[in-house]
Design a protein around this motif. Structure first.
Motif, PDB file in Angstrom:
ATOM      1  N   VAL A  23     -21.622 -64.165 -42.213  1.00 32.55           N
ATOM      2  CA  VAL A  23     -22.264 -65.299 -41.539  1.00 32.55           C
ATOM      3  C   VAL A  23     -23.110 -66.110 -42.522  1.00 32.55           C
ATOM      4  CG1 VAL A  23     -24.046 -65.893 -39.840  1.00 32.55           C
ATOM      5  CG2 VAL A  23     -22.323 -64.154 -39.300  1.00 32.55           C
ATOM      6  N   GLY A  24     -23.049 -67.439 -42.428  1.00 28.73           N
ATOM      7  CA  GLY A  24     -23.961 -68.285 -43.185  1.00 28.73           C
ATOM      8  C   GLY A  24     -23.293 -69.290 -44.079  1.00 28.73           C
ATOM      9  N   ASP A  25     -21.994 -69.140 -44.312  1.00 29.40           N
ATOM     10  CA  ASP A  25     -21.309 -70.146 -45.130  1.00 29.40           C
ATOM     11  C   ASP A  25     -20.312 -70.898 -44.245  1.00 29.40           C
ATOM     12  OD1 ASP A  25     -20.400 -71.491 -47.544  1.00 29.40           O
ATOM     13  OD2 ASP A  25     -21.207 -69.750 -48.614  1.00 29.40           O
ATOM     14  N   ASP A  26     -19.557 -71.828 -44.850  1.00 31.57           N
ATOM     15  CA  ASP A  26     -18.631 -72.618 -44.044  1.00 31.57           C
ATOM     16  C   ASP A  26     -17.437 -71.798 -43.588  1.00 31.57           C
ATOM     17  OD1 ASP A  26     -19.953 -75.171 -44.012  1.00 31.57           O
ATOM     18  OD2 ASP A  26     -19.639 -75.165 -46.177  1.00 31.57           O
ATOM     19  N   LEU A  83     -15.056 -62.752 -35.349  1.00 29.35           N
ATOM     20  CA  LEU A  83     -15.825 -63.988 -35.179  1.00 29.35           C
ATOM     21  C   LEU A  83     -16.209 -64.083 -33.710  1.00 29.35           C
ATOM     22  CD1 LEU A  83     -13.045 -65.363 -37.186  1.00 29.35           C
ATOM     23  CD2 LEU A  83     -15.288 -66.209 -37.850  1.00 29.35           C
ATOM     24  N   LEU A  84     -17.403 -64.590 -33.466  1.00 32.07           N
ATOM     25  CA  LEU A  84     -17.935 -64.642 -32.106  1.00 32.07           C
ATOM     26  C   LEU A  84     -18.396 -66.055 -31.785  1.00 32.07           C
ATOM     27  CD1 LEU A  84     -19.235 -63.479 -29.483  1.00 32.07           C
ATOM     28  CD2 LEU A  84     -21.233 -62.897 -30.882  1.00 32.07           C
ATOM     29  N   SER A  85     -17.754 -66.710 -30.835  1.00 33.51           N
ATOM     30  CA  SER A  85     -18.199 -68.038 -30.423  1.00 33.51           C
ATOM     31  C   SER A  85     -18.739 -67.967 -29.007  1.00 33.51           C
ATOM     32  CB  SER A  85     -17.040 -69.037 -30.511  1.00 33.51           C
ATOM     33  OG  SER A  85     -16.682 -69.190 -31.872  1.00 33.51           O
ATOM     34  N   GLY A 116     -18.728 -64.481 -38.603  1.00 32.90           N
ATOM     35  CA  GLY A 116     -18.913 -65.890 -38.288  1.00 32.90           C
ATOM     36  C   GLY A 116     -18.720 -66.160 -36.824  1.00 32.90           C
ATOM     37  N   GLY A 117     -18.762 -67.433 -36.485  1.00 36.73           N
ATOM     38  CA  GLY A 117     -18.592 -67.821 -35.098  1.00 36.73           C
ATOM     39  C   GLY A 117     -19.074 -69.229 -34.885  1.00 36.73           C
ATOM     40  N   ASP A 118     -19.378 -69.561 -33.657  1.00 32.52           N
ATOM     41  CA  ASP A 118     -19.916 -70.870 -33.325  1.00 32.52           C
ATOM     42  C   ASP A 118     -20.800 -70.702 -32.103  1.00 32.52           C
ATOM     43  OD1 ASP A 118     -20.309 -73.533 -33.756  1.00 32.52           O
ATOM     44  OD2 ASP A 118     -18.419 -74.187 -32.872  1.00 32.52           O
ATOM     45  N   THR A 119     -21.830 -71.504 -31.998  1.00 27.87           N
ATOM     46  CA  THR A 119     -22.769 -71.374 -30.891  1.00 27.87           C
ATOM     47  C   THR A 119     -23.058 -72.762 -30.358  1.00 27.87           C
ATOM     48  OG1 THR A 119     -23.754 -69.504 -32.053  1.00 27.87           O
ATOM     49  CG2 THR A 119     -25.002 -70.413 -30.225  1.00 27.87           C
ATOM     50  N   THR A 120     -22.943 -72.920 -29.040  1.00 26.76           N
ATOM     51  CA  THR A 120     -23.135 -74.229 -28.456  1.00 26.76           C
ATOM     52  C   THR A 120     -23.689 -74.091 -27.048  1.00 26.76           C
ATOM     53  OG1 THR A 120     -21.965 -76.216 -27.718  1.00 26.76           O
ATOM     54  CG2 THR A 120     -20.708 -74.211 -27.749  1.00 26.76           C
TER      55      THR A 120
HETATM   56  P1  ADP Z   1     -20.421 -75.036 -38.974  1.00 27.86           P
HETATM   57  O1  ADP Z   1     -21.339 -76.241 -38.920  1.00 27.86           O
HETATM   58  O2  ADP Z   1     -19.696 -74.863 -40.266  1.00 27.86           O
HETATM   59  O3  ADP Z   1     -19.588 -74.906 -37.745  1.00 27.86           O
HETATM   60  P2  ADP Z   1     -22.467 -73.515 -37.854  1.00 27.86           P
HETATM   61  O4  ADP Z   1     -23.668 -74.313 -38.144  1.00 27.86           O
HETATM   62  O5  ADP Z   1     -21.837 -73.636 -36.505  1.00 27.86           O
HETATM   63  O6  ADP Z   1     -21.401 -73.788 -38.973  1.00 27.86           O
HETATM   64  O7  ADP Z   1     -22.782 -71.962 -38.094  1.00 27.86           O
HETATM   65  C1  ADP Z   1     -23.481 -71.544 -39.253  1.00 27.86           C
HETATM   66  C2  ADP Z   1     -23.003 -70.186 -39.636  1.00 27.86           C
HETATM   67  O8  ADP Z   1     -23.269 -69.279 -38.572  1.00 27.86           O
HETATM   68  C3  ADP Z   1     -21.500 -70.117 -39.898  1.00 27.86           C
HETATM   69  O9  ADP Z   1     -21.300 -69.179 -40.944  1.00 27.86           O
HETATM   70  C4  ADP Z   1     -20.951 -69.589 -38.607  1.00 27.86           C
HETATM   71  O10 ADP Z   1     -19.748 -68.873 -38.810  1.00 27.86           O
HETATM   72  C5  ADP Z   1     -22.071 -68.672 -38.125  1.00 27.86           C
HETATM   73  N1  ADP Z   1     -22.177 -68.530 -36.661  1.00 27.86           N
HETATM   74  C6  ADP Z   1     -22.379 -69.487 -35.731  1.00 27.86           C
HETATM   75  N2  ADP Z   1     -22.470 -68.969 -34.498  1.00 27.86           N
HETATM   76  C7  ADP Z   1     -22.290 -67.632 -34.627  1.00 27.86           C
HETATM   77  C8  ADP Z   1     -22.257 -66.534 -33.730  1.00 27.86           C
HETATM   78  N3  ADP Z   1     -22.412 -66.681 -32.397  1.00 27.86           N
HETATM   79  N4  ADP Z   1     -22.042 -65.301 -34.244  1.00 27.86           N
HETATM   80  C9  ADP Z   1     -21.860 -65.135 -35.562  1.00 27.86           C
HETATM   81  N5  ADP Z   1     -21.904 -66.103 -36.460  1.00 27.86           N
HETATM   82  C10 ADP Z   1     -22.102 -67.357 -36.009  1.00 27.86           C
END
Ligand code: ADP
Ligand code: MG
Length: 325
Positions: A23-26, A83-85, A116-120
């Motif tokens: 987690v933390g990179d692109d 990966l967890l969104s 990694g993942g995405d959170t919204t």
């Molecule tokens: P991006 O702008 O590239 O989509 P984000 O700002 O959404 O990246 O997310 C920053 C980092 O956190 C990325 O490495 C992403 O994979 C990770 N991340 C986001 N949401 C989650 C989550 N729910 N669980 C784990 N990792 C996450």
């Protein structure tokens, strides 16, 4: 630093194995062993459709990863990363802490790093997990790989999640006996334990496999269709969950044959492998049942037992769960 990054750092960031970028990179970077291929799968869980809003968040965290780990097991793949969104209507710290703890416990048990993942923000809780695993391509347990005269096996027990779901749909009107039954089987629905080590160990031993998410008949049906063959099943060999002994025969039959959400494996293997498979089950503590045989004639025939003179039984009408029924 925004609330979103803060939340990711607090709940969804933990150490990953050396050689992996988490987690933390692109993008995450996940090494695969030479000679293996990446096995990937993804599942979507929507509040109100796949889980009750009031479900225990730790169990939900566990289950959202478990259903994906189950797909890896069914392919003979070993877990690498996930990966967890998340779509969340609001930030509820206590809910998130419990959800993350349930997810993390299973991730660490299975060696599946969260990378990694995405959170919204969104109007309902929606959880999407993607898993990455690895398998030697020639050993992957494809649905199309069943062979004539293979044994058909099932891991674990059948039927309990289906009954638990039915009982949870009318929790306030349950008589004491049903309430006790629900208590004893609730975890089978909410905290499935897919046999992930066993699945990976079947690579190179078994032929075809599938995880039982939509019911035995429907899921085995996918193997039979892809492998262009049929099967005979022996009803008395089906491993019903021990807590279901008091159910009436018709409801039990429905639950064992059509009940979904099991997240155990149905697989086929040459009869020559029966002893090796038995040893593997014993070593990994996975209950095994040999429930039938692959045959040339298409379709599924159900016999009441494996003995000479066993009678044929009609298949239940309802074959399993479909989102578009
Ligand atoms: P991006 O702008 O590239 O989509 P984000 O700002 O959404 O990246 O997310 C920053 C980092 O956190 C990325 O490495 C992403 O994979 C990770 N991340 C986001 N949401 C989650 C989550 N729910 N669980 C784990 N990792 C996450
Ligand atoms: Mg993003």
């Amino acid at each position: 630093v925004s609330r979103e990054f803060d939340l990711i750092a607090r709940y969804f960031t933990w150490p990953v194995p050396e050689g992996m970028l988490g987690v933390g990179d692109d993008c995450a970077l996940v090494p695969v062993t030479p000679g293996y291929q990446l096995a990937t799968s993804t599942d979507l869980l929507i509040e109100g459709r796949h889980f009750f809003s009031h479900v225990d968040p730790a169990a939900l965290g566990h289950k959202s990863l478990a259903v994906n780990i189950s797909d890896l097991a069914a392919m003979g793949a070993e877990p690498l990363a996930c990966l967890l969104s998340l779509s969340l209507p609001e930030i509820n710290e206590s809910w998130l802490a419990q959800f993350a703890a349930g997810f993390r416990r299973l991730a660490q048990q299975t060696g599946c790093a969260l990378v990694g993942g995405d959170t919204t923000q969104g109007s309902a809780i929606v959880i999407n997990v993607t898993v990455l695993g690895q398998v030697k391509p020639e050993q992957a347990l494809r649905r199309s790989a069943a062979r004539l005269h293979d044994d058909i096996w099932v891991t674990g027990h059948l039927g309990a999640p289906d009954i638990a779901l039915e009982l949870l749909q009318r929790p306030d009107t349950l008589p004491p006996a049903e309430r006790a039954l629900l208590r004893s089987i609730r975890d089978t629905l909410e905290k499935p334990q897919p046999p992930w080590q066993f699945g990976a160990a079947l690579a190179g031993i078994a032929h075809a496999a599938i995880d039982i998410s939509d019911g035995l008949l429907q899921d085995l049906g996918h193997i039979l269709a892809a492998s262009r063959c049929g099967a005979t099943l022996y009803y008395s060999n089906l491993p019903g969950h021990p807590a279901l002994h008091s159910l009436n025969a018709a409801r039990l039959e429905q639950a064992l044959l059509c009940g979904g959400d099991v997240y155990q494996l149905c697989f086929t293997a040459s009869p020559d492998q029966a002893a090796a498979i038995g040893r593997l089950g014993a070593r990994l503590n996975v209950p095994l049942a040999r429930i039938g045989t692959i045959q040339r004639e298409p379709g599924i025939r159900l016999l009441n037992g494996e003995h000479a003179g066993a009678r044929s039984m009609p298949l239940p009408e309802h074959r399993g769960f479909s989102h578009f029924d």
